[in-house]
Design an enzyme around this catalytic site. Structure first.
Site, PDB file in Angstrom:
ATOM      1  N   MET A  30       0.854  -1.193   0.000  1.00 35.76           N
ATOM      2  CA  MET A  30       0.000   0.000   0.000  1.00 35.76           C
ATOM      3  C   MET A  30       0.892   1.245   0.000  1.00 35.76           C
ATOM      4  O   MET A  30       0.458   2.332   0.402  1.00 35.76           O
ATOM      5  CB  MET A  30      -0.932  -0.025   1.205  1.00 35.76           C
ATOM      6  CG  MET A  30      -1.883  -1.226   1.154  1.00 35.76           C
ATOM      7  SD  MET A  30      -3.417  -0.985   2.035  1.00 35.76           S
ATOM      8  CE  MET A  30      -2.802  -0.779   3.689  1.00 35.76           C
ATOM      9  N   GLY A  31       2.138   1.091  -0.452  1.00 33.90           N
ATOM     10  CA  GLY A  31       3.046   2.234  -0.503  1.00 33.90           C
ATOM     11  C   GLY A  31       3.576   2.594   0.872  1.00 33.90           C
ATOM     12  O   GLY A  31       3.557   1.765   1.787  1.00 33.90           O
ATOM     13  N   HIS A  37       9.552  -3.527   3.465  1.00 36.60           N
ATOM     14  CA  HIS A  37       9.100  -3.783   2.089  1.00 36.60           C
ATOM     15  C   HIS A  37      10.308  -4.037   1.181  1.00 36.60           C
ATOM     16  O   HIS A  37      10.284  -4.923   0.337  1.00 36.60           O
ATOM     17  CB  HIS A  37       8.370  -2.559   1.520  1.00 36.60           C
ATOM     18  CG  HIS A  37       7.087  -2.221   2.202  1.00 36.60           C
ATOM     19  ND1 HIS A  37       6.926  -1.098   2.972  1.00 36.60           N
ATOM     20  CD2 HIS A  37       5.885  -2.861   2.221  1.00 36.60           C
ATOM     21  CE1 HIS A  37       5.689  -1.040   3.418  1.00 36.60           C
ATOM     22  NE2 HIS A  37       5.037  -2.095   3.003  1.00 36.60           N
ATOM     23  N   GLN A  61     -10.218  -2.630   2.532  1.00 38.68           N
ATOM     24  CA  GLN A  61      -9.717  -3.312   3.728  1.00 38.68           C
ATOM     25  C   GLN A  61      -9.649  -2.388   4.948  1.00 38.68           C
ATOM     26  O   GLN A  61      -9.196  -2.796   6.010  1.00 38.68           O
ATOM     27  CB  GLN A  61      -8.363  -3.967   3.467  1.00 38.68           C
ATOM     28  CG  GLN A  61      -7.192  -3.015   3.299  1.00 38.68           C
ATOM     29  CD  GLN A  61      -5.924  -3.739   2.883  1.00 38.68           C
ATOM     30  OE1 GLN A  61      -5.772  -4.146   1.738  1.00 38.68           O
ATOM     31  NE2 GLN A  61      -4.996  -3.916   3.818  1.00 38.68           N
ATOM     32  N   GLU A 151       6.006 -11.303   7.717  1.00 39.83           N
ATOM     33  CA  GLU A 151       5.399 -12.013   8.856  1.00 39.83           C
ATOM     34  C   GLU A 151       4.863 -11.063   9.919  1.00 39.83           C
ATOM     35  O   GLU A 151       4.227 -11.507  10.862  1.00 39.83           O
ATOM     36  CB  GLU A 151       6.420 -12.971   9.478  1.00 39.83           C
ATOM     37  CG  GLU A 151       6.654 -14.191   8.606  1.00 39.83           C
ATOM     38  CD  GLU A 151       7.711 -15.132   9.145  1.00 39.83           C
ATOM     39  OE1 GLU A 151       8.536 -14.691   9.987  1.00 39.83           O
ATOM     40  OE2 GLU A 151       7.729 -16.297   8.706  1.00 39.83           O
ATOM     41  N   GLN A 156      -2.685 -12.074   8.402  1.00 42.81           N
ATOM     42  CA  GLN A 156      -2.871 -11.826   6.965  1.00 42.81           C
ATOM     43  C   GLN A 156      -2.167 -12.907   6.149  1.00 42.81           C
ATOM     44  O   GLN A 156      -2.708 -13.441   5.182  1.00 42.81           O
ATOM     45  CB  GLN A 156      -2.328 -10.449   6.600  1.00 42.81           C
ATOM     46  CG  GLN A 156      -2.168 -10.222   5.111  1.00 42.81           C
ATOM     47  CD  GLN A 156      -1.842  -8.778   4.763  1.00 42.81           C
ATOM     48  OE1 GLN A 156      -2.697  -7.919   4.799  1.00 42.81           O
ATOM     49  NE2 GLN A 156      -0.591  -8.514   4.417  1.00 42.81           N
ATOM     50  N   LEU A 187       9.094  -2.594  11.852  1.00 41.67           N
ATOM     51  CA  LEU A 187       8.886  -1.558  10.835  1.00 41.67           C
ATOM     52  C   LEU A 187       7.457  -1.622  10.310  1.00 41.67           C
ATOM     53  O   LEU A 187       6.907  -2.698  10.098  1.00 41.67           O
ATOM     54  CB  LEU A 187       9.869  -1.737   9.673  1.00 41.67           C
ATOM     55  CG  LEU A 187      11.344  -1.519   9.981  1.00 41.67           C
ATOM     56  CD1 LEU A 187      12.142  -1.423   8.685  1.00 41.67           C
ATOM     57  CD2 LEU A 187      11.581  -0.258  10.805  1.00 41.67           C
ATOM     58  N   SER A 189       4.487   1.093   7.985  1.00 43.71           N
ATOM     59  CA  SER A 189       4.226   2.391   7.352  1.00 43.71           C
ATOM     60  C   SER A 189       3.591   3.334   8.365  1.00 43.71           C
ATOM     61  O   SER A 189       3.748   4.550   8.277  1.00 43.71           O
ATOM     62  CB  SER A 189       3.288   2.215   6.162  1.00 43.71           C
ATOM     63  OG  SER A 189       3.830   1.274   5.279  1.00 43.71           O
ATOM     64  N   ARG A 190       2.880   2.771   9.320  1.00 48.11           N
ATOM     65  CA  ARG A 190       2.205   3.615  10.315  1.00 48.11           C
ATOM     66  C   ARG A 190       3.187   4.282  11.281  1.00 48.11           C
ATOM     67  O   ARG A 190       2.840   5.267  11.925  1.00 48.11           O
ATOM     68  CB  ARG A 190       1.194   2.784  11.114  1.00 48.11           C
ATOM     69  CG  ARG A 190      -0.007   2.394  10.282  1.00 48.11           C
ATOM     70  CD  ARG A 190      -1.071   1.742  11.136  1.00 48.11           C
ATOM     71  NE  ARG A 190      -2.317   1.611  10.411  1.00 48.11           N
ATOM     72  CZ  ARG A 190      -2.625   0.610   9.599  1.00 48.11           C
ATOM     73  NH1 ARG A 190      -1.773  -0.361   9.423  1.00 48.11           N
ATOM     74  NH2 ARG A 190      -3.780   0.587   8.965  1.00 48.11           N
TER      75      ARG A 190
END
Ligand code: PAF
Length: 281
Positions: A30-31, A37, A61, A151, A156, A187, A189-190
Site C-alpha cells: 500500500m506504498g 518492504h 480493507q 510475517e 494476513q 517496521l 508504514s504507520r
C-alpha cells in the site's frame, strides 16, 4: 523501471516478460515503503527474473475511514526506493481502475475457515475480506510465480496461504521475517505517524514480547497472556487492544506449549494502531 497505472499497460509489459520465458516475483503493497518492504523486493530480485510491486491503498480493507484518509501516500518517494532496490515495474492504479462501483459497495465474501474470527478479524470486521479481494485481483492480473509477504502481518499471511490454496492460484507465497528498528520496533508504514517520543514508547511493545519468551514454558499460555497484558498496560502512552497466544496453524488460542504458537499483539500509541508478533513455542 516502468511505472504503469492501467491494466492494459501492465498486461502489455508482462506479456513481453512472459514471452521471454522470465519468472515474475510480486510484492503487493500500500506504498509508504520502508526497509521491511524493500527486504521483500530484494528477495524477489534475487529469486526471479522480473519483479513487480503494486502500490495501492486498498479502500475495501479499511474499516476506519480516518485510518484510510491518514494512510501515508508518496509515490515519488516509493518509486525512488524501488528503483534503487532493483524493482522492474510498479503498478499504481487508481481505485476506479481496480474496482467497479458495485464492488466498492458490496462486501466481498470468502470462506476463511475461522481464521478471520480472532485477533485482527475480531477488531477490524471486514478487513480480511478486503485483503483477499485485492490480493486475489492482483494475483490474477500479475500472474506471478512467487509472491512475498511480511510475517509482521501474521494473520494476513495465514489467510493469504488459505486463499492461494482455495482459489487454486499457482503462486508460491513466500513468508519473510519481520524487520525491526534498532530499538526493536517492528517496521510499519504507520510508524511514520509517530512522534519521536511515541517511537520510543512504542519500542516497549517488542521489549515486552521478547521478554515474555523467557517465561516459556514455566508460565502457562493463559498466565503469559496476562503477564504481557499487565506489562503493556503499565507503559504510559500505550493502549492494548489485544494480546493472544495462538496456534500458528489454526490461529485459535493455544492451551499448551506442545503446540507451535505465536504471540500476536495490537496496541494503540496515541491514535496510531501498531501490530507485532513473536514465536513463543
Ligand atoms: O499488507 C499490506 O500492505 C496490504 O494488506 C496488502 C497485502 C498490500 C493488500 O492491500
Amino acid at each position: 523501471m516502468l511505472i504503469v497505472n492501467s491494466v492494459d499497460h501492465l498486461q502489455n509489459a508482462l506479456a513481453d516478460v512472459v514471452s521471454e520465458g522470465k519468472s515474475i516475483g510480486f510484492i503487493p503493497t500500500m506504498g509508504a515503503l520502508h526497509a521491511g518492504h524493500i527486504s521483500l523486493v530484494e528477495k524477489s530480485v534475487t529469486e526471479n527474473d522480473y519483479t513487480v510491486v503494486s502500490v495501492f491503498v486498498n479502500p475495501t480493507q479499511f474499516n476506519n475511514p480516518i485510518d484510510l484518509e491518514k494512510y501515508p501516500r508518496d509515490l515519488e518517494k516509493d518509486a525512488k526506493l524501488l528503483r534503487q532496490s532493483g524493482c522492474d515495474l510498479i503498478f499504481a492504479p487508481s481505485k476506479e481502475i481496480i474496482y467497479t462501483e458495485e464492488e466498492l459497495q458490496q462486501p466481498f465474501e470468502f470462506d476463511f475457515g475461522g481464521l478471520d474470527q480472532v485477533m485482527e478479524g475480531k477488531f477490524r470486521p471486514g478487513h480480511f475480506n478486503g485483503v483477499v479481494q485485492i490480493v486475489s485481483k492482483l494475483f490474477r492480473l500479475v500472474k506471478p510465480q512467487k509472491a512475498y509477504f511480511g510475517e509482521k502481518d501474521f494473520q494476513q499471511l495465514s489467510i493469504i496461504h488459505r486463499m492461494t490454496e482455495l482459489m487454486d492460484f499457482d503462486v508460491q507465497v513466500v513468508d519473510c521475517p519481520i524487520i525491526r528498528e534498532k530499538s526493536g520496533l517492528a517496521l510499519s508504514s504507520r510508524n511514520e505517524r509517530l512522534t519521536p517520543k511515541q517511537r520510543n514508547i512504542a519500542a516497549g511493545i517488542s521489549k515486552v514480547l521478547f521478554e515474555c519468551r523467557n517465561f516459556v514454558p514455566s508460565f502457562s499460555p493463559e498466565k503469559l497472556k496476562q503477564w504481557v497484558e499487565n506489562e503493556i498496560n503499565q507503559i504510559q502512552g500505550l493502549e492494548l487492544e489485544y494480546f493472544e497466544i495462538a496456534n500458528i496453524k489454526t490461529l485459535q488460542p493455544a492451551t499448551s506449549w506442545e503446540e507451535p504458537t505465536v504471540g500476536c499483539i495490537a496496541v494503540y500509541c496515541g491514535d496510531v494502531r501498531l501490530i507485532d508478533n513473536i514465536r513463543c513455542s
